[in-house]
Design an enzyme around this catalytic site. Structure first.
Site, PDB file in Angstrom:
ATOM      1  N   VAL A  77      32.424  31.827  40.647  1.00  0.00           N
ATOM      2  CA  VAL A  77      32.735  33.253  40.673  1.00  0.00           C
ATOM      3  C   VAL A  77      31.497  34.013  41.167  1.00  0.00           C
ATOM      4  CG1 VAL A  77      33.374  35.241  39.249  1.00  0.00           C
ATOM      5  CG2 VAL A  77      34.328  32.980  38.752  1.00  0.00           C
ATOM      6  N   CYS A  78      31.682  34.879  42.139  1.00  0.00           N
ATOM      7  CA  CYS A  78      30.577  35.701  42.634  1.00  0.00           C
ATOM      8  C   CYS A  78      30.090  36.625  41.528  1.00  0.00           C
ATOM      9  CB  CYS A  78      31.032  36.515  43.837  1.00  0.00           C
ATOM     10  SG  CYS A  78      29.765  37.653  44.443  1.00  0.00           S
ATOM     11  N   ILE A  79      28.819  36.568  41.238  1.00  0.00           N
ATOM     12  CA  ILE A  79      28.258  37.359  40.138  1.00  0.00           C
ATOM     13  C   ILE A  79      28.381  38.864  40.396  1.00  0.00           C
ATOM     14  CG2 ILE A  79      25.881  37.240  41.010  1.00  0.00           C
ATOM     15  CD1 ILE A  79      25.050  37.089  37.994  1.00  0.00           C
ATOM     16  N   GLY A  82      32.028  39.886  40.186  1.00  0.00           N
ATOM     17  CA  GLY A  82      32.462  39.741  38.799  1.00  0.00           C
ATOM     18  C   GLY A  82      31.963  40.875  37.918  1.00  0.00           C
TER      19      GLY A  82
END
Length: 119
Positions: A77-79, A82
């Protein structure tokens, strides 16, 4: 052949997220390799363990988690995406991990094909 998948569509508002899951399963059931699935933009909602779809809807969060647990798929998941959408370590579904866009770049380098679902 090695595949990487980029999911940018949310799990409950478009068919793209479900198609990504079906494609991932097809890759794993064939003689191909799935390098990584990267969730970006609204796709990060697929990692939110607090999601509660209606009983007559597919629970894509649960299904992605199972795929990671049972088949060892790397779900990233892209920080930044997210954090913007309230997806954090505290509410991350099992099997997902948070990291940066470098993981997407690396997946594109390692894979023969990067397939995008959502726009």
């Amino acid at each position: 052949m090695k595949f990487a998948i980029l999911v940018t569509a949310g799990p409950f508002n478009r068919q793209a997220a479900g198609s990504a899951l079906a494609f991932a399963r097809a890759v794993l059931d064939s003689e191909h390799e799935l390098v990584r699935v990267f969730f970006y933009s609204d796709g990060v909602h697929s990692a939110n363990r607090l999601a509660a779809p209606a009983n007559d809807e597919h629970n894509l969060v649960r299904d992605w988690s199972r795929l990671a647990t049972e088949r060892g798929v790397d779900l990233v998941v892209c920080i930044a995406a997210g954090l913007r959408r309230g997806v954090r370590e505290a509410n991350l579904a099992p099997g997902f991990r948070i990291s940066g866009l470098g993981q997407l770049v690396e997946a594109g380098i390692l894979a023969d094909r990067l397939i995008t679902f959502g726009a």
